[in-house]
Design a protein around this motif. Sequence first.
Motif, PDB file in Angstrom:
ATOM      1  N   ALA A 132      12.048  -2.135  49.335  1.00  0.00           N
ATOM      2  CA  ALA A 132      11.104  -1.060  49.029  1.00  0.00           C
ATOM      3  C   ALA A 132      10.351  -0.637  50.279  1.00  0.00           C
ATOM      4  CB  ALA A 132      10.127  -1.528  47.956  1.00  0.00           C
ATOM      5  N   ALA A 133      10.151  -1.580  51.197  1.00  0.00           N
ATOM      6  CA  ALA A 133       9.365  -1.265  52.399  1.00  0.00           C
ATOM      7  C   ALA A 133      10.158  -0.476  53.435  1.00  0.00           C
ATOM      8  CB  ALA A 133       8.839  -2.551  53.018  1.00  0.00           C
ATOM      9  N   VAL A 134      11.501  -0.679  53.474  1.00  0.00           N
ATOM     10  CA  VAL A 134      12.256  -0.041  54.557  1.00  0.00           C
ATOM     11  C   VAL A 134      12.713   1.378  54.248  1.00  0.00           C
ATOM     12  CG1 VAL A 134      13.071  -2.202  55.581  1.00  0.00           C
ATOM     13  CG2 VAL A 134      14.480  -1.041  53.849  1.00  0.00           C
ATOM     14  N   GLY A 135      12.564   1.820  53.030  1.00  0.00           N
ATOM     15  CA  GLY A 135      13.011   3.177  52.701  1.00  0.00           C
ATOM     16  C   GLY A 135      11.965   3.891  51.881  1.00  0.00           C
ATOM     17  N   ASP A 136      11.706   5.143  52.238  1.00  0.00           N
ATOM     18  CA  ASP A 136      10.691   5.881  51.483  1.00  0.00           C
ATOM     19  C   ASP A 136      11.313   6.682  50.348  1.00  0.00           C
ATOM     20  OD1 ASP A 136       9.137   5.068  53.639  1.00  0.00           O
ATOM     21  OD2 ASP A 136       9.632   6.897  54.765  1.00  0.00           O
ATOM     22  N   GLY A 137      12.562   7.068  50.531  1.00  0.00           N
ATOM     23  CA  GLY A 137      13.191   7.977  49.566  1.00  0.00           C
ATOM     24  C   GLY A 137      13.591   7.273  48.287  1.00  0.00           C
ATOM     25  N   PRO A 138      14.264   8.001  47.397  1.00  0.00           N
ATOM     26  CA  PRO A 138      14.741   7.390  46.159  1.00  0.00           C
ATOM     27  C   PRO A 138      15.788   6.333  46.476  1.00  0.00           C
ATOM     28  CG  PRO A 138      15.601   9.605  46.401  1.00  0.00           C
ATOM     29  CD  PRO A 138      14.653   9.382  47.536  1.00  0.00           C
ATOM     30  N   ARG A 139      15.740   5.220  45.765  1.00  0.00           N
ATOM     31  CA  ARG A 139      16.692   4.139  46.053  1.00  0.00           C
ATOM     32  C   ARG A 139      17.850   4.184  45.070  1.00  0.00           C
ATOM     33  NH1 ARG A 139      11.912   1.257  46.102  1.00  0.00           N
ATOM     34  NH2 ARG A 139      12.318   0.302  44.095  1.00  0.00           N
ATOM     35  N   THR A 140      19.041   3.903  45.584  1.00  0.00           N
ATOM     36  CA  THR A 140      20.171   3.722  44.678  1.00  0.00           C
ATOM     37  C   THR A 140      20.822   2.384  44.993  1.00  0.00           C
ATOM     38  OG1 THR A 140      21.495   4.963  46.233  1.00  0.00           O
ATOM     39  CG2 THR A 140      20.785   6.126  44.275  1.00  0.00           C
ATOM     40  N   LEU A 141      21.292   1.751  43.961  1.00  0.00           N
ATOM     41  CA  LEU A 141      21.975   0.481  44.187  1.00  0.00           C
ATOM     42  C   LEU A 141      23.353   0.764  44.772  1.00  0.00           C
ATOM     43  CD1 LEU A 141      21.058  -1.643  41.078  1.00  0.00           C
ATOM     44  CD2 LEU A 141      19.945  -1.462  43.272  1.00  0.00           C
ATOM     45  N   PRO A 142      23.766  -0.064  45.702  1.00  0.00           N
ATOM     46  CA  PRO A 142      25.054   0.196  46.360  1.00  0.00           C
ATOM     47  C   PRO A 142      26.247  -0.167  45.493  1.00  0.00           C
ATOM     48  CG  PRO A 142      24.086  -1.823  47.192  1.00  0.00           C
ATOM     49  CD  PRO A 142      23.095  -1.248  46.235  1.00  0.00           C
ATOM     50  N   MET A 143      27.350   0.505  45.754  1.00  0.00           N
ATOM     51  CA  MET A 143      28.626   0.122  45.151  1.00  0.00           C
ATOM     52  C   MET A 143      29.141  -1.105  45.900  1.00  0.00           C
ATOM     53  SD  MET A 143      31.165   0.766  43.075  1.00  0.00           S
ATOM     54  CE  MET A 143      31.227   2.477  42.560  1.00  0.00           C
ATOM     55  N   PRO A 144      29.336  -2.229  45.219  1.00  0.00           N
ATOM     56  CA  PRO A 144      29.804  -3.410  45.955  1.00  0.00           C
ATOM     57  C   PRO A 144      31.298  -3.344  46.272  1.00  0.00           C
ATOM     58  CG  PRO A 144      29.409  -3.961  43.648  1.00  0.00           C
ATOM     59  CD  PRO A 144      29.053  -2.511  43.806  1.00  0.00           C
ATOM     60  N   MET A 145      31.634  -3.868  47.454  1.00  0.00           N
ATOM     61  CA  MET A 145      33.034  -3.972  47.892  1.00  0.00           C
ATOM     62  C   MET A 145      33.254  -5.479  48.024  1.00  0.00           C
ATOM     63  SD  MET A 145      34.482  -2.340  51.424  1.00  0.00           S
ATOM     64  CE  MET A 145      34.587  -0.613  51.012  1.00  0.00           C
ATOM     65  N   ILE A 146      34.106  -6.041  47.168  1.00  0.00           N
ATOM     66  CA  ILE A 146      34.127  -7.500  46.999  1.00  0.00           C
ATOM     67  C   ILE A 146      35.466  -8.100  47.421  1.00  0.00           C
ATOM     68  CG2 ILE A 146      33.981  -9.342  45.262  1.00  0.00           C
ATOM     69  CD1 ILE A 146      31.274  -8.067  45.774  1.00  0.00           C
ATOM     70  N   THR A 385      22.598   3.100  51.700  1.00  0.00           N
ATOM     71  CA  THR A 385      23.906   3.164  52.365  1.00  0.00           C
ATOM     72  C   THR A 385      25.027   3.510  51.388  1.00  0.00           C
ATOM     73  OG1 THR A 385      24.308   0.791  52.116  1.00  0.00           O
ATOM     74  CG2 THR A 385      23.272   1.521  54.165  1.00  0.00           C
ATOM     75  N   GLY A 386      24.791   3.318  50.106  1.00  0.00           N
ATOM     76  CA  GLY A 386      25.810   3.704  49.116  1.00  0.00           C
ATOM     77  C   GLY A 386      26.808   2.606  48.809  1.00  0.00           C
ATOM     78  N   GLN A 387      27.168   1.801  49.812  1.00  0.00           N
ATOM     79  CA  GLN A 387      28.141   0.727  49.590  1.00  0.00           C
ATOM     80  C   GLN A 387      27.676  -0.543  50.308  1.00  0.00           C
ATOM     81  OE1 GLN A 387      32.343   2.113  50.246  1.00  0.00           O
ATOM     82  NE2 GLN A 387      31.334   4.074  50.545  1.00  0.00           N
ATOM     83  N   LEU A 388      28.133  -1.681  49.776  1.00  0.00           N
ATOM     84  CA  LEU A 388      27.714  -2.982  50.300  1.00  0.00           C
ATOM     85  C   LEU A 388      28.911  -3.932  50.263  1.00  0.00           C
ATOM     86  CD1 LEU A 388      25.407  -4.996  51.062  1.00  0.00           C
ATOM     87  CD2 LEU A 388      25.033  -5.330  48.623  1.00  0.00           C
ATOM     88  N   LYS A 389      29.219  -4.510  51.427  1.00  0.00           N
ATOM     89  CA  LYS A 389      30.350  -5.448  51.513  1.00  0.00           C
ATOM     90  C   LYS A 389      29.770  -6.847  51.761  1.00  0.00           C
ATOM     91  CE  LYS A 389      34.335  -6.317  54.530  1.00  0.00           C
ATOM     92  NZ  LYS A 389      34.882  -6.039  55.862  1.00  0.00           N
ATOM     93  N   ILE A 390      29.976  -7.747  50.813  1.00  0.00           N
ATOM     94  CA  ILE A 390      29.246  -9.019  50.915  1.00  0.00           C
ATOM     95  C   ILE A 390      30.123 -10.255  50.829  1.00  0.00           C
ATOM     96  CG2 ILE A 390      27.007  -8.246  50.094  1.00  0.00           C
ATOM     97  CD1 ILE A 390      27.805  -8.948  47.283  1.00  0.00           C
ATOM     98  N   GLY A 391      31.441 -10.089  50.694  1.00  0.00           N
ATOM     99  CA  GLY A 391      32.275 -11.259  50.451  1.00  0.00           C
ATOM    100  C   GLY A 391      32.608 -11.321  48.973  1.00  0.00           C
ATOM    101  N   SER A 392      32.844 -12.515  48.457  1.00  0.00           N
ATOM    102  CA  SER A 392      33.341 -12.622  47.091  1.00  0.00           C
ATOM    103  C   SER A 392      32.225 -12.890  46.080  1.00  0.00           C
ATOM    104  CB  SER A 392      34.414 -13.717  47.035  1.00  0.00           C
ATOM    105  OG  SER A 392      35.261 -13.476  45.939  1.00  0.00           O
ATOM    106  N   THR A 393      32.628 -13.222  44.840  1.00  0.00           N
ATOM    107  CA  THR A 393      31.625 -13.452  43.788  1.00  0.00           C
ATOM    108  C   THR A 393      31.287 -14.930  43.642  1.00  0.00           C
ATOM    109  OG1 THR A 393      33.420 -13.465  42.189  1.00  0.00           O
ATOM    110  CG2 THR A 393      32.163 -11.427  42.393  1.00  0.00           C
ATOM    111  N   MET A 394      31.656 -15.731  44.620  1.00  0.00           N
ATOM    112  CA  MET A 394      31.224 -17.120  44.607  1.00  0.00           C
ATOM    113  C   MET A 394      30.820 -17.544  46.015  1.00  0.00           C
ATOM    114  SD  MET A 394      34.807 -19.131  44.037  1.00  0.00           S
ATOM    115  CE  MET A 394      34.164 -20.710  44.540  1.00  0.00           C
ATOM    116  N   ARG A 395      30.213 -18.690  46.113  1.00  0.00           N
ATOM    117  CA  ARG A 395      29.536 -19.234  47.304  1.00  0.00           C
ATOM    118  C   ARG A 395      28.172 -18.551  47.399  1.00  0.00           C
ATOM    119  NH1 ARG A 395      33.397 -20.928  52.166  1.00  0.00           N
ATOM    120  NH2 ARG A 395      31.483 -20.471  53.286  1.00  0.00           N
ATOM    121  N   SER A 396      27.157 -19.385  47.444  1.00  0.00           N
ATOM    122  CA  SER A 396      25.808 -18.856  47.286  1.00  0.00           C
ATOM    123  C   SER A 396      25.368 -17.938  48.418  1.00  0.00           C
ATOM    124  CB  SER A 396      24.806 -20.001  47.110  1.00  0.00           C
ATOM    125  OG  SER A 396      24.878 -20.869  48.201  1.00  0.00           O
TER     126      SER A 396
END
Length: 518
Positions: A132-146, A385-396
Amino acid sequence: MSDPIETITAFEALDSRGRPTVGCTVVTRGGARGRAIVPSGASTGSHEARELRDGGERYGGYGVRRAVANVEGELLRAVRGIDVTDQEAVDRALRKADGTQDGGRLGANAILAISVATAQAAAAGRGLPLYAAVGDGPRTLPMPMINIISGGAHAARALDVQDFLVVPVGATTFAEAIETVARVRAATGEVLRDRGATWALVADEGGYGPQLSSNREALEVLSVAFERAGLIPGDDIAIAIDVAATQFHSPSEGTYVWETENRRMQADELVEELAAWSADFPIVSIEDALAEDDWDGWRTATDRLGGIQLLGDDLFVTSPDRLRRGIDDAVANAVLVKPNQIGTLSEAREVVEIAHVAGYATVLSARSGETEDHWLADLAIGWNTGQLKIGSTMRSERTAKMEPSARDRARTRRRHRAGPSKIRERVLTWRQSSSRTSRGRVPRSRPNWRTPPAMRSSWRSPTNICSLSPRRRMPSSPVSVASPRRSSMPPSAASRSRATGWASTTSMSTARPISASS
Ligand SMILES: O=C(O)[C@@H](CO)OP(=O)(O)O
Ligand SMILES: [Mg+2]
């Protein structure tokens, strides 16, 4: 109100590969505190900012005690007294203190740790979460790339292509997106097990790292997994690949070498191979199709594959200068954003802004060596950014990156779409465009998707896949409509998931449950 940086304490932590990395806490005169730990890559581009490692025996040379000392010494002296909310002034002071182009004197790992901890302290001072602090505009959740299947530097080169990922293009909420990809991951495990491939061990980013007969077989495995998970390729789910071509490029010979297939290719042959894959499978994004300095090859790829998201990672290395060159030369159409490739948050943000003005898509990305810190996911939300690449759905260290999205959703109680992202636009355009042949540019509709033989009996016909009929939601029972399909999730788990949005024991469950069909 100004709140100057007072002190910084730094520490050496271990990342998800068991290698040391830098963490630090910034404290202001007013008492605000911000903490950050930085990640580290394995398939790094040669134009990336340079981490400072100790060398010697300790941790095989990967120790970061010198970088930690620089945080508490020279770098602290450079930023002490600067207003914590003036991120650009802090970042400029860090760069000036280091004095090198690549941050290598005091360490890009040391510089980034302070840059991010500063942003965290500024957010804490305002009583806001980082996103919330780094962006002033409307926020959208990113599309995950898994990530589902790994090769290259992340899986002992079991395959030459580094990442086979999925994008849940049909999901309308972040929770639904994550549930969808978790089903694909589970189904992929079943498919690999049935083929006698390794399925129980995980690669660096939490995906599978099987040895298959070819790189292409990974795409076939994913296609069968979609079927098992009851998902419609192109409607519910699509494929992204990170070729990471720098890793198998031989600059002296000018060739690309796939060791696992004993193949040598020129740039245009590699592009043709990717074009053939894209005609046969629902691929919506290709990252690092060519090597980091093969600008001619990239131009060929952009011309040939331009209907697909073409992401520059090693090519752009989150550098404003390299991205500007790409835009001027009309190379690629999207940029992967990794703050530790460039060194400070201000420069990474500049890259996002340059990309958005030029109409390039942006994907905020984790590194293969990560920690449970999730600031990069906060940036993806705050910077839109619209998209987020984070790895897989396991490992914390991977699932931790889902937490800001869950918290934001829980906090605001608003309906969020996963996206909107360029990728969604691309999928829509591609579905609506008329059939073309795969000569020339790769067509945006794919009338000729070939189904692996194992799937042919029960898959929907290719015509239906490309039809304009309204998108069907994921089946509400483990078995879907047109053909017998198996869900990879036991019915009880599947229905529980639908009821709560996310019902696993991952770190997301510590956030308040997200209501399902919201
Ligand atoms: O190449 C990439 O995109 C990243 C993440 O998958 O890998 P690494 O952090 O090893 O560079
Ligand atoms: Mg990459």
